[in-house]
Design a protein around this motif. Structure first.
Motif, PDB file in Angstrom:
ATOM      1  N   ASP A   1     -48.934  70.466 -30.377  1.00 54.39           N
ATOM      2  CA  ASP A   1     -50.285  70.291 -29.846  1.00 54.39           C
ATOM      3  C   ASP A   1     -50.191  70.112 -28.337  1.00 54.39           C
ATOM      4  N   SER A   2     -51.307  70.204 -27.654  1.00 56.26           N
ATOM      5  CA  SER A   2     -51.341  69.946 -26.221  1.00 56.26           C
ATOM      6  C   SER A   2     -52.665  69.317 -25.844  1.00 56.26           C
ATOM      7  N   VAL A   3     -52.641  68.580 -24.740  1.00 54.01           N
ATOM      8  CA  VAL A   3     -53.829  67.908 -24.227  1.00 54.01           C
ATOM      9  C   VAL A   3     -53.940  68.231 -22.743  1.00 54.01           C
ATOM     10  N   ASP A   4     -55.114  68.694 -22.309  1.00 52.58           N
ATOM     11  CA  ASP A   4     -55.368  68.904 -20.892  1.00 52.58           C
ATOM     12  C   ASP A   4     -55.805  67.572 -20.296  1.00 52.58           C
ATOM     13  N   LEU A   5     -54.956  66.991 -19.441  1.00 51.70           N
ATOM     14  CA  LEU A   5     -55.312  65.723 -18.808  1.00 51.70           C
ATOM     15  C   LEU A   5     -56.367  65.936 -17.739  1.00 51.70           C
ATOM     16  N   GLN A   6     -56.216  67.013 -17.015  1.00 55.64           N
ATOM     17  CA  GLN A   6     -57.195  67.458 -16.043  1.00 55.64           C
ATOM     18  C   GLN A   6     -56.865  68.917 -15.771  1.00 55.64           C
ATOM     19  N   GLU A   7     -57.683  69.594 -15.006  1.00 57.25           N
ATOM     20  CA  GLU A   7     -57.426  71.007 -14.760  1.00 57.25           C
ATOM     21  C   GLU A   7     -56.038  71.194 -14.159  1.00 57.25           C
ATOM     22  N   GLY A   8     -55.199  71.963 -14.853  1.00 62.76           N
ATOM     23  CA  GLY A   8     -53.866  72.270 -14.351  1.00 62.76           C
ATOM     24  C   GLY A   8     -52.778  71.296 -14.753  1.00 62.76           C
ATOM     25  N   VAL A   9     -53.104  70.260 -15.514  1.00 58.86           N
ATOM     26  CA  VAL A   9     -52.107  69.293 -15.971  1.00 58.86           C
ATOM     27  C   VAL A   9     -52.194  69.202 -17.495  1.00 58.86           C
ATOM     28  N   ILE A  10     -51.134  69.668 -18.158  1.00 60.35           N
ATOM     29  CA  ILE A  10     -51.129  69.751 -19.613  1.00 60.35           C
ATOM     30  C   ILE A  10     -49.953  68.956 -20.162  1.00 60.35           C
ATOM     31  N   VAL A  11     -50.212  68.135 -21.167  1.00 62.46           N
ATOM     32  CA  VAL A  11     -49.152  67.405 -21.856  1.00 62.46           C
ATOM     33  C   VAL A  11     -49.004  68.033 -23.240  1.00 62.46           C
ATOM     34  N   HIS A  12     -47.787  68.458 -23.555  1.00 66.05           N
ATOM     35  CA  HIS A  12     -47.494  69.034 -24.862  1.00 66.05           C
ATOM     36  C   HIS A  12     -46.915  67.928 -25.747  1.00 66.05           C
ATOM     37  N   LEU A  13     -47.377  67.858 -26.995  1.00 66.50           N
ATOM     38  CA  LEU A  13     -47.044  66.756 -27.896  1.00 66.50           C
ATOM     39  C   LEU A  13     -46.295  67.252 -29.124  1.00 66.50           C
ATOM     40  N   ASP A  14     -45.470  66.343 -29.708  1.00 67.41           N
ATOM     41  CA  ASP A  14     -44.782  66.669 -30.956  1.00 67.41           C
ATOM     42  C   ASP A  14     -45.666  66.271 -32.143  1.00 67.41           C
ATOM     43  N   ASP A  15     -45.143  66.393 -33.350  1.00 69.38           N
ATOM     44  CA  ASP A  15     -45.952  66.107 -34.539  1.00 69.38           C
ATOM     45  C   ASP A  15     -46.270  64.628 -34.724  1.00 69.38           C
ATOM     46  N   ASN A  16     -45.646  63.753 -33.928  1.00 66.33           N
ATOM     47  CA  ASN A  16     -45.971  62.321 -33.947  1.00 66.33           C
ATOM     48  C   ASN A  16     -46.906  61.934 -32.810  1.00 66.33           C
ATOM     49  N   GLY A  17     -47.353  62.925 -32.028  1.00 61.00           N
ATOM     50  CA  GLY A  17     -48.244  62.652 -30.911  1.00 61.00           C
ATOM     51  C   GLY A  17     -47.525  62.169 -29.660  1.00 61.00           C
ATOM     52  N   GLN A  18     -46.196  62.266 -29.653  1.00 62.64           N
ATOM     53  CA  GLN A  18     -45.406  61.824 -28.506  1.00 62.64           C
ATOM     54  C   GLN A  18     -45.236  62.975 -27.507  1.00 62.64           C
ATOM     55  N   PRO A  19     -45.236  62.689 -26.197  1.00 64.80           N
ATOM     56  CA  PRO A  19     -45.069  63.745 -25.200  1.00 64.80           C
ATOM     57  C   PRO A  19     -43.713  64.431 -25.303  1.00 64.80           C
ATOM     58  N   VAL A  20     -43.734  65.751 -25.238  1.00 66.89           N
ATOM     59  CA  VAL A  20     -42.526  66.568 -25.249  1.00 66.89           C
ATOM     60  C   VAL A  20     -42.288  67.123 -23.849  1.00 66.89           C
ATOM     61  N   GLU A  21     -43.359  67.626 -23.221  1.00 69.75           N
ATOM     62  CA  GLU A  21     -43.244  68.144 -21.864  1.00 69.75           C
ATOM     63  C   GLU A  21     -44.576  68.042 -21.146  1.00 69.75           C
ATOM     64  N   ILE A  22     -44.474  68.061 -19.821  1.00 71.91           N
ATOM     65  CA  ILE A  22     -45.646  68.036 -18.953  1.00 71.91           C
ATOM     66  C   ILE A  22     -45.624  69.332 -18.152  1.00 71.91           C
ATOM     67  N   GLU A  23     -46.740  70.019 -18.117  1.00 70.66           N
ATOM     68  CA  GLU A  23     -46.835  71.302 -17.423  1.00 70.66           C
ATOM     69  C   GLU A  23     -47.834  71.179 -16.274  1.00 70.66           C
ATOM     70  N   LEU A  24     -47.415  71.574 -15.089  1.00 69.55           N
ATOM     71  CA  LEU A  24     -48.272  71.541 -13.908  1.00 69.55           C
ATOM     72  C   LEU A  24     -48.523  72.973 -13.451  1.00 69.55           C
ATOM     73  N   LEU A  25     -49.755  73.427 -13.599  1.00 75.10           N
ATOM     74  CA  LEU A  25     -50.127  74.766 -13.179  1.00 75.10           C
ATOM     75  C   LEU A  25     -50.472  74.769 -11.693  1.00 75.10           C
ATOM     76  N   ASP A  26     -50.293  75.901 -11.033  1.00 74.02           N
ATOM     77  CA  ASP A  26     -50.544  76.004  -9.586  1.00 74.02           C
ATOM     78  C   ASP A  26     -49.827  74.886  -8.841  1.00 74.02           C
ATOM     79  N   ALA A  27     -48.552  74.721  -9.155  1.00 83.38           N
ATOM     80  CA  ALA A  27     -47.758  73.602  -8.641  1.00 83.38           C
ATOM     81  C   ALA A  27     -47.698  73.561  -7.124  1.00 83.38           C
ATOM     82  N   SER A  28     -47.687  74.707  -6.469  1.00 81.03           N
ATOM     83  CA  SER A  28     -47.586  74.713  -5.005  1.00 81.03           C
ATOM     84  C   SER A  28     -48.829  74.121  -4.346  1.00 81.03           C
TER      85      SER A  28
END
Length: 70
Positions: free
Chosen positions: A23-50
């Protein structure tokens, strides 16, 4: 933990562990937290990082912790 940057996509991915993402959750535009099946964070994705930071500003340091008493 691994930190990856794709210049082509202008994306930073901070991998916290090797769990599968379900699963994933958009924290705000361009910041996404990807979750495992227990709802724990697996990775954080930052779009338009520059737009957030430059590679010259990236630093990594470990904060020492107190040793546990035995």
């Amino acid at each position: 933990m691994k930190i990856k940057y794709s210049a082509d996509a202008d994306v930073v991915i901070i991998e916290l562990n090797n769990n599968s993402t379900v699963d994933s959750v958009d924290l705000q535009e361009g910041v996404i937290v990807h979750l495992d099946d227990n709802g724990q964070p697996v990775e954080i994705e930052l779009l338009d990082a520059s737009k957030i930071t430059s590679l010259e500003d990236v630093a990594f340091s470990l904060i020492p912790t107190k040793a546990k008493a035995s």
